[in-house]
Design an enzyme around this catalytic site. Structure first.
Site, mmCIF file in Angstrom:
data_model
loop_
_atom_site.group_PDB
_atom_site.id
_atom_site.type_symbol
_atom_site.label_atom_id
_atom_site.label_comp_id
_atom_site.label_asym_id
_atom_site.label_seq_id
_atom_site.Cartn_x
_atom_site.Cartn_y
_atom_site.Cartn_z
ATOM 1 N N ARG A 214 -64.306 9.638 24.777
ATOM 2 C CA ARG A 214 -63.332 10.040 25.201
ATOM 3 C C ARG A 214 -61.788 10.147 23.929
ATOM 4 N NH1 ARG A 214 -61.763 5.527 29.278
ATOM 5 N NH2 ARG A 214 -62.791 7.025 31.370
ATOM 6 N N HIS B 84 -56.928 8.757 28.414
ATOM 7 C CA HIS B 84 -57.494 9.517 29.451
ATOM 8 C C HIS B 84 -57.233 10.960 29.413
ATOM 9 C CE1 HIS B 84 -60.031 10.219 32.558
ATOM 10 N NE2 HIS B 84 -60.817 9.469 32.801
ATOM 11 N N GLU C 89 -70.501 9.190 32.009
ATOM 12 C CA GLU C 89 -69.677 9.393 30.750
ATOM 13 C C GLU C 89 -69.186 9.342 30.505
ATOM 14 O OE1 GLU C 89 -66.023 6.980 34.064
ATOM 15 O OE2 GLU C 89 -68.159 5.965 33.931
ATOM 16 N N HIS D 107 -53.728 5.216 28.804
ATOM 17 C CA HIS D 107 -54.769 5.341 29.822
ATOM 18 C C HIS D 107 -55.573 3.717 29.981
ATOM 19 C CE1 HIS D 107 -58.396 5.080 32.699
ATOM 20 N NE2 HIS D 107 -59.094 4.816 31.865
HETATM 21 P P1 FAD Z 1 -55.015 -5.824 35.888
HETATM 22 O O1 FAD Z 1 -56.311 -4.931 36.636
HETATM 23 O O2 FAD Z 1 -54.867 -4.389 35.172
HETATM 24 O O3 FAD Z 1 -54.559 -6.940 36.556
HETATM 25 C C1 FAD Z 1 -53.091 -6.686 35.643
HETATM 26 C C2 FAD Z 1 -52.588 -8.409 36.456
HETATM 27 O O4 FAD Z 1 -51.922 -9.189 36.012
HETATM 28 C C3 FAD Z 1 -52.406 -8.031 37.684
HETATM 29 O O5 FAD Z 1 -52.153 -8.112 38.476
HETATM 30 C C4 FAD Z 1 -50.198 -7.272 37.221
HETATM 31 O O6 FAD Z 1 -49.476 -7.895 38.580
HETATM 32 C C5 FAD Z 1 -50.930 -9.049 36.934
HETATM 33 N N1 FAD Z 1 -49.258 -9.728 35.378
HETATM 34 C C6 FAD Z 1 -49.292 -8.315 34.562
HETATM 35 N N2 FAD Z 1 -47.857 -9.091 33.630
HETATM 36 C C7 FAD Z 1 -47.569 -10.477 34.540
HETATM 37 C C8 FAD Z 1 -46.787 -11.319 34.485
HETATM 38 N N3 FAD Z 1 -46.198 -11.637 33.183
HETATM 39 N N4 FAD Z 1 -46.409 -12.143 35.398
HETATM 40 C C9 FAD Z 1 -47.847 -12.869 36.339
HETATM 41 N N5 FAD Z 1 -48.460 -11.264 36.390
HETATM 42 C C10 FAD Z 1 -48.833 -10.546 35.567
HETATM 43 N N6 FAD Z 1 -62.459 0.744 34.013
HETATM 44 C C11 FAD Z 1 -63.758 1.056 33.928
HETATM 45 O O7 FAD Z 1 -65.104 -0.001 33.257
HETATM 46 N N7 FAD Z 1 -64.292 1.340 34.884
HETATM 47 C C12 FAD Z 1 -63.791 2.667 35.410
HETATM 48 O O8 FAD Z 1 -64.193 3.319 36.521
HETATM 49 C C13 FAD Z 1 -62.201 2.134 35.209
HETATM 50 N N8 FAD Z 1 -61.883 3.410 35.983
HETATM 51 C C14 FAD Z 1 -59.954 3.119 35.387
HETATM 52 C C15 FAD Z 1 -58.967 3.695 36.166
HETATM 53 C C16 FAD Z 1 -57.844 3.978 35.994
HETATM 54 C C17 FAD Z 1 -56.806 4.333 36.884
HETATM 55 C C18 FAD Z 1 -57.525 2.771 35.185
HETATM 56 C C19 FAD Z 1 -55.469 2.458 35.030
HETATM 57 C C20 FAD Z 1 -58.065 2.314 34.822
HETATM 58 C C21 FAD Z 1 -59.126 2.423 34.434
HETATM 59 N N9 FAD Z 1 -60.147 1.605 33.743
HETATM 60 C C22 FAD Z 1 -61.653 2.218 34.224
HETATM 61 C C23 FAD Z 1 -60.030 0.511 33.358
HETATM 62 C C24 FAD Z 1 -60.028 -0.736 33.735
HETATM 63 O O9 FAD Z 1 -59.972 -0.558 35.389
HETATM 64 C C25 FAD Z 1 -58.838 -1.536 33.777
HETATM 65 O O10 FAD Z 1 -58.920 -1.920 32.400
HETATM 66 C C26 FAD Z 1 -59.296 -3.114 34.038
HETATM 67 O O11 FAD Z 1 -59.091 -3.327 35.454
HETATM 68 C C27 FAD Z 1 -58.276 -4.160 33.212
HETATM 69 O O12 FAD Z 1 -58.364 -5.357 34.336
HETATM 70 P P2 FAD Z 1 -57.643 -7.262 34.419
HETATM 71 O O13 FAD Z 1 -58.167 -7.862 35.137
HETATM 72 O O14 FAD Z 1 -57.311 -7.046 32.520
HETATM 73 O O15 FAD Z 1 -56.026 -6.649 34.383
HETATM 74 C C1 SIN Z 2 -62.874 6.948 34.764
HETATM 75 O O1 SIN Z 2 -63.159 7.325 36.256
HETATM 76 O O2 SIN Z 2 -62.703 8.392 34.085
HETATM 77 C C2 SIN Z 2 -62.415 5.731 34.078
HETATM 78 C C3 SIN Z 2 -63.623 5.507 33.311
HETATM 79 C C4 SIN Z 2 -62.756 4.111 32.868
HETATM 80 O O3 SIN Z 2 -61.403 3.835 32.439
HETATM 81 O O4 SIN Z 2 -63.753 3.739 31.792
#
Ligand code: FAD
Ligand code: SIN
Length: 519
Positions: free
Chosen positions: A276, A230, A114, A337
Site C-alpha cells: 500500500r 489507503h 490484495e 486509513h
Molecule cells: P474500531 O473497530 O475502530 O473500534 C473502536 C471502538 O472504540 C469503537 O466502538 C469506538 O466507539 C470506541 N471508542 C473510541 N474511543 C473511545 C472512547 N474514548 N470511549 C469509549 N469508546 C471509544 N482491516 C482488515 O484487516 N481487513 C479489511 O478488509 C479492512 N477494511 C477496512 C475498511 C475500512 C473502511 C476501514 C476504515 C478499515 C478497514 N480495515 C480493514 C482496518 C480494520 O477495520 C481496523 O483496523 C479494525 O477494525 C480496528 O478494530 P478495533 O476494534 O481496534 O477498532
Molecule cells: C480494503 O478492503 O482495501 C481494506 C483492507 C485493509 O485495510 O486491510
C-alpha cells in the site's frame, strides 16, 4: 447511572478487538463494554476486503510471515508476526463459531488477494466483511449475561493507583455526567487515529482517544509516524470517507489516468498489487506532478452481474453518486486509513502499566512494522484479543475494589465558545494533511510541531475552564495524538515504509522503533 460502577473487566471500545475480548473472557467475570457512539460504529463495521489466513495447501505460514515482514519494510517483529499468522486459522474458526459465513465457491472459501500477498489468502463476506463479523459478534455478546453494554459513553481518562490501572472516568453523553467505572482489569480497544487527517477512510470514532489516554497515564507509544494512507478512496464531493477496497485491484482492477493511461508499472513490478505505501505514493506523485485531482480505478470489464455479487456495496454506493462502475472507471484518491503504531503491548496484550491491556488498532504489537499488509488488521484484532482474554482468565482477581474520588467539575463552567473547538479540530486535521502526509520534509514537520504545540496549550486551557463534552474530549485526544505522530516522524531520520521524508530519502541499515513517553 450509579456513582461508582464496579466490574472485573472494563473494555473501552466495541470494534472487533473489544467484542472478541469480551466474548473470550470467562463467564464468571463481570464485564463492562463501553462505546462512545452506537455500539456498531467504528472501523470494524466498514471493513470490506477481508481477513488473511493460511487456509490452503498451496500456501503456508512461512509465506504469510515473509509477505507481512516484506510489506512492513523490515521493521516488523518476526516472532509477533509468527504468533499472529500461526493463530490465523483458529481466528477464522472462532468467527465461524460466532456465526460468520465467509463467501464460498463450490464449498471452498473464496480467497481473494490484495497488495503484498504472494498467495490468495483473504477470506471475506463479499465486500461487507466487517458488517457481518460485527453483527455476529454483537449477537453473541448480547446473549452473555456477564457482559453489560454502555453505548454513548466516552472514556475521558484512566484511573490509576499504586497497583496500576483500576478503570476509567467515563462521560455519559446522554446526561453529561462523568462516572467512575472501577475495574480490576482494563482493556483499551479504541481503534486508530486516522481522523487526525483531513481526508480519511475512517468513521468519526477514530480520534486516537486510547493512544492519548494511555500516553497521559505513562504508557510507551511506539512507531506512530507510520500512518497508512489507503490508495483508493472514492473521490466525490459528497462522499464522506468511502473506501474502494484493495480487493478490487486484487480481482484485476487497474489504476489509470483520465486518458486511460496506466502508470503503476513505472513504480513497481507488482503494479497495482504492490504494498500500500508504494501504491499510495505513486498516486500522490501522479496527482502532484500532473496537477490533477484524482486518478481512476477501472474494474468495469468484469460486467454488472459479477460486480453485483462480488462488490455489491461498492457498486451501490458509487451508483448513488451517479457512477456506474460496470461502465466507467471510479475516481479515487489516497486517504488516511490505518494507524500502524500505538500503545506498546506484549503477546498477552499487556502494556507497561499493571492491569492495563490494549488490543486492536490502538496497540503496537510489532506485527505491522512500517506498513501494514492488507487484511492483517482484523486478524491482529482477533488473535490478540483472544490472548488478552486468556491472560486475564488466568489471573486471580481481588474481591475488593478500590475507591476513587468523584469527578470534580466545581471549577469549570459551560462553554459559550464552542466555535473554538470546531476551529481547532479543523486546523489540526489540515496541518496533518498538508505537513505530515504521504511525503514529508523536515521543514514541514517542524512547522507542524510548532503549531500543534500552541494548539495543545489552547486546548489545555479550554479543558481547564469549561465543562467537559464529547467534542472537547476528542479534540484534546486528537491534538495529543497528532503531536505524538509528528514527534515520532521527526525522530526517524530515514525513509521507511509509510514514512517518506524528502530530506532523508534513504532507508537506514539500523532497525529502530520510535518510542514516545510522557515527559
Ligand atoms: P474500531 O473497530 O475502530 O473500534 C473502536 C471502538 O472504540 C469503537 O466502538 C469506538 O466507539 C470506541 N471508542 C473510541 N474511543 C473511545 C472512547 N474514548 N470511549 C469509549 N469508546 C471509544 N482491516 C482488515 O484487516 N481487513 C479489511 O478488509 C479492512 N477494511 C477496512 C475498511 C475500512 C473502511 C476501514 C476504515 C478499515 C478497514 N480495515 C480493514 C482496518 C480494520 O477495520 C481496523 O483496523 C479494525 O477494525 C480496528 O478494530 P478495533 O476494534 O481496534 O477498532
Ligand atoms: C480494503 O478492503 O482495501 C481494506 C483492507 C485493509 O485495510 O486491510
Amino acid at each position: 447511572m450509579p456513582i461508582q460502577l464496579k466490574f472485573d473487566v472494563l473494555i473501552i471500545g466495541t470494534g472487533s478487538a473489544g467484542l472478541v475480548s469480551a466474548l473470550q473472557l470467562s463467564e464468571d467475570l463481570s464485564v463492562a463494554l463501553i462505546s462512545k457512539d452506537k455500539i456498531l460504529e467504528g472501523s470494524s463495521y466498514y471493513a470490506q476486503g477481508g481477513i488473511s489466513a493460511v487456509l490452503t495447501n498451496d500456501d503456508n505460514f512461512d509465506k504469510h510471515i515473509e509477505d507481512t515482514l516484506a510489506s512492513g519494510a523490515g521493521l516488523g517483529d518476526r516472532e509477533a508476526v509468527r504468533f499472529m499468522v500461526e493463530n490465523a486459522p483458529d481466528a477464522i474458526a472462532s468467527l465461524e463459531e460466532s456465526g460468520v459465513r465467509f463467501t464460498k465457491q463450490e464449498k471452498k472459501y473464496h480467497l481473494t488477494t490484495e497488495g503484498g500477498h504472494s498467495e490468495r489468502r483473504v477470506v471475506h463476506v463479499a465486500d461487507k466483511t466487517g458488517q457481518h463479523i460485527q453483527l455476529n459478534l454483537l449477537e453473541s455478546v448480547q446473549n452473555r449475561k456477564n457482559i453489560s453494554i454502555f453505548e454513548n459513553c466516552i472514556a475521558v481518562d484512566l484511573l490509576l493507583n499504586d497497583n496500576g490501572c483500576a478503570g476509567a472516568y467515563i462521560l455519559n453523553k446522554t446526561n453529561n455526567g462523568v462516572e467512575r467505572f472501577i475495574s480490576h482489569k482494563t482493556v483499551i480497544a479504541t481503534g486508530g487515529a486516522s481522523k487526525a487527517y483531513l481526508y480519511t477512510s475512517n468513521p468519526d470514532t477514530s480520534t486516537g482517544d486510547g493512544i492519548a489516554m494511555a500516553y497521559r497515564s505513562g504508557c510507551d507509544i511506539v512507531n506512530m509516524e507510520f500512518t497508512q494512507f489507503h490508495p483508493t478512496c472514492l473521490f466525490h464531493p459528497h462522499a464522506k470517507s468511502f473506501l474502494i477496497s484493495e480487493s478490487v485491484r486484487g480481482e484485476g482492477g487497474i489504476l489509470i489516468l483520465q486518458n486511460g493511461e496506466e502508470f503503476m508499472h513505472k513504480y513497481d513490478n507488482r503494479k497495482e498489487l504492490a504494498p500500500r505505501d508504494i501504491v499510495a505514493r505513486a498516486i500522490d506523485n501522479e496527482m502532484k506532478t500532473r496537477g490533477i485531482d484524482c486518478v481512476y480505478l477501472d474494474i468495469s470489464f468484469k460486467g454488472k452481474k459479477w460486480l453485483s455479487e462480488r462488490f455489491p456495496t461498492i457498486l451501490e454506493k458509487c451508483s448513488s453518486f451517479g457512477i456506474d462502475i460496470s461502465q466507467e472507471p471510479i475516481p479515487v484518491v489516497p486517504a488516511a486509513h490505518y494507524t500502524c503504531g500505538g500503545i506498546q503491548t506484549d503477546r498477552d496484550a499487556r502494556t507497561n502499566i499493571s492491569n492495563l491491556y490494549a488490543v486492536g488498532e490502538v496497540a503496537h504489537t510489532g506485527v505491522h512494522g512500517a506498513n501494514r499488509m492488507a487484511s492483517n488488521s482484523l486478524l491482529e484484532c482477533i488473535v490478540f484479543a483472544k490472548s488478552c482474554a486468556k491472560h486475564i482468565n488466568g489471573q486471580q482477581l481481588p474481591k475488593e475494589f478500590p475507591v476513587f474520588s468523584s469527578w470534580d467539575a466545581s471549577r469549570v463552567s459551560p462553554s459559550k465558545e464552542k466555535v473554538v473547538v470546531l476551529h481547532l479540530w479543523d486546523e489540526i486535521r489540515r496541518i496533518m494533511w498538508n505537513f505530515v502526509g504521504i511525503v514529508r520534509s523536515n521543514k514541514r514537520l517542524k512547522y507542524a510541531k510548532h503549531r500543534l504545540h500552541q494548539i495543545n496549550l489552547e486546548v489545555d486551557s479550554y479543558y481547564r475552564t469549561y465543562l467537559v463534552t464529547s467534542d472537547l474530549i476528542e479534540l484534546r485526544n486528537l491534538v495529543k495524538t497528532a503531536q505524538i505522530i509528528v514527534n515520532s516522524a521527526i525522530s526517524r531520520t530515514e525513509s521507511r515504509g509509510l514514512h517518506f521524508n524528502e530530506d532523508f530519502k534513504q532507508q537506514s541499515s539500523k532497525i529502530i522503533n520510535t518510542t514516545i513517553k510522557k515527559t
